[in-house]
Design an enzyme around this catalytic site. Structure first.
Site, short mmCIF file in Angstrom:
data_model
loop_
_atom_site.label_atom_id
_atom_site.label_comp_id
_atom_site.label_asym_id
_atom_site.label_seq_id
_atom_site.Cartn_x
_atom_site.Cartn_y
_atom_site.Cartn_z
NE ARG A 165 6.47 4.38 -1.98
CZ ARG A 165 6.81 3.34 -2.72
NH1 ARG A 165 6.28 2.14 -2.48
NH2 ARG A 165 7.67 3.47 -3.71
CE LYS A 187 4.99 6.38 -4.70
NZ LYS A 187 5.94 7.43 -5.13
CG HIS A 255 9.04 8.78 2.78
ND1 HIS A 255 8.17 7.79 2.35
CD2 HIS A 255 9.94 8.96 1.77
CE1 HIS A 255 8.53 7.41 1.14
NE2 HIS A 255 9.59 8.09 0.77
NE ARG A 258 9.97 4.09 0.52
CZ ARG A 258 9.84 2.99 -0.23
NH1 ARG A 258 9.54 1.85 0.35
NH2 ARG A 258 9.99 3.04 -1.54
CG HIS A 281 12.90 2.37 -5.49
ND1 HIS A 281 14.10 2.70 -4.88
CD2 HIS A 281 11.94 3.07 -4.81
CE1 HIS A 281 13.88 3.55 -3.91
NE2 HIS A 281 12.58 3.78 -3.84
CE1 TYR A 290 17.33 6.01 0.61
CE2 TYR A 290 16.73 4.81 -1.37
CZ TYR A 290 16.37 5.56 -0.28
OH TYR A 290 15.05 5.87 -0.08
#
Length: 309
Positions: A165, A187, A255, A258, A281, A290
Site C-alpha cells: 500500500r 494495517k 493502489h 498493488r 490480508h 483475485y
C-alpha cells in the site's frame, strides 16, 4: 472523537472517548479509521437526538428499537449514501454498542433484527503488465528534479514490485531495508516480510543515492521537497499525471499497482496462500477476489482470440 457535545450527555461523552481509546490501543486501528468510526457513530447519535428532542442519554440507547435503526438507515439512503458506506456505518455503530456491553453499561438486541446492506462485489481493476511497467518508467519524463523522479519511481516500484500500500511504502525506514526482504508494517500494526525484487531494490538505491536530505535509520526514507515525510497525496497526484500522459483509465491509481502485483502473480501460477501473506490480508477470502479477476482476464482473452468464440 465526534463533536457530540450538543447531542449526548456527559456520561455518553465519556463512553465514546473510552471506546475510541480502545479502538486505538487494543484493536490498533489507524487514526483515520478511528476518526471515520467516530463520525459514523456521531451521525447516528445526531439522528437519535432529533428523534428524542434533546440530548441522547443512556436510557435513550436502552430503549433503542430495530425500527429506530432502520429509520436512521433510511435517512442516510435519502442522502444518497452508498450501501458500502452504510454497511461501514452500521459496523461502527455496532462496535460502540458492543463496547458498552463489554463494559457492563448496557445491552441491546435491536441490531439482531437489522440486516446489513448488501454490497455488490467490485473486482479490483488491475493494469496490464505493460501498463504497470510504463507507469513506473514514465515518471522520470514528468519531473525535472532527478531525485524527486527517482523517489516517485521507487514508491511506485514498491507498490507494483512488492504489493505494498502507498502508506506502507511511505513508512519504510532504512532499518526496514537492511535484509533481502522488506519488513513491512501494515494495517493494525501487523508486520510481515516481503521479498524485494532486484528492480525495486535498484529504484530504492538510486533514490537513496541522490536524496538531498540526511536520513536517520529509524525515520521514513521518502521525503518531500522541504524534507518532511512524503504525503501519499503527492504520489496520487503523480499517478494522475501519468494517467493523462499514458492514456490510462481513471481506475489506474497507486493502489491499482498493488492489485496488479497480486493479479499478475496469480496469473503466473502463484499460490493463493502465499499471495495472502505477501499482501498482508487477514483473511484468505479477501485474497480470493483475485481469482475472479484472473478468470475474467482469461475469458476476455479467449473471446478475443478464439475463432469460434
Amino acid at each position: 472523537m465526534p463533536n457530540t457535545a450538543f447531542t449526548v450527555d456527559a456520561f455518553l461523552q465519556n463512553q465514546l472517548a473510552a471506546w475510541e481509546r480502545e479502538l486505538g490501543v487494543v484493536r490498533r486501528l489507524s487514526p483515520l479509521t478511528i476518526q471515520s468510526y467516530g463520525r459514523d457513530v456521531g451521525q447516528f447519535l445526531d439522528f437519535l437526538s432529533g428523534h428524542a428532542g434533546g440530548k441522547v442519554k443512556l436510557e435513550t440507547l436502552k430503549d433503542l428499537r430495530a425500527a429506530d435503526i432502520r429509520a436512521f438507515m433510511a435517512s442516510r439512503r435519502e442522502d444518497d449514501v452508498t450501501s458500502r458506506s452504510l454497511a461501514r456505518s452500521l459496523s461502527a455503530i455496532k462496535s460502540f454498542f458492543a463496547f458498552l456491553e463489554r463494559e457492563g453499561v448496557m445491552a441491546t438486541e435491536a441490531f439482531n433484527a437489522v440486516r446489513t446492506p448488501k454490497i455488490g462485489r467490485s473486482l479490483p481493476k488491475a493494469l496490464t503488465v505493460i501498463e504497470a511497467k510504463r507507469t513506473i518508467a514514465t515518471t522520470a519524463e514528468l519531473e525535472e528534479q532527478p531525485w524527486v523522479a527517482a523517489r516517485d519511481m521507487a514508491v511506485l516500484s514498491l507498490c507494483y514490485g512488492a504489493g505494498l500500500r502507498v502508506s506502507e511504502a511511505l513508512a519504510l525506514t532504512r532499518a526496514d531495508l537492511d535484509a533481502e526482504t522488506l519488513r513491512v508494517t501494515g494495517k493494525g500494526g501487523k508486520t510481515r516480510m516481503v521479498p524485494l525484487i532486484a528492480a525495486a531494490r535498484r529504484a530504492i538505491d538510486t533514490y537513496l543515492g541522490i536524496c538531498p536530505f540526511a536520513l536517520d535509520p529509524g525515520q521514513p526514507i521518502f521525503r518531500g521537497v522541504k524534507g518532511g515525510v512524503l504525503s501519499p497525496r503527492l504520489i496520487q497526484m503523480r499517478v494522475v499525471q501519468l494517467r493523462g500522459a499514458l492514456g490510462l483509465p481513471p481506475s489506474a491509481t497507486p493502489h491499482a499497482l498493488r492489485h496488479s502485483f497480486a493479479t499478475h502473480l496469480l496469473g503466473k501460477g502463484g499460490d493463493l496462500r502465499a499471495i495472502q501473506e505477501l499482501l498482508g490480508h487477514a483473511s484468505l477470502s479477501t485474497t480470493q477476489i483475485y481469482t475472479a479477476v484472473d478468470t475474467d482476464r482469461l475469458l476476455e482473452s479467449y473471446h478475443k482470440a478464439h475463432p469460434r468464440a
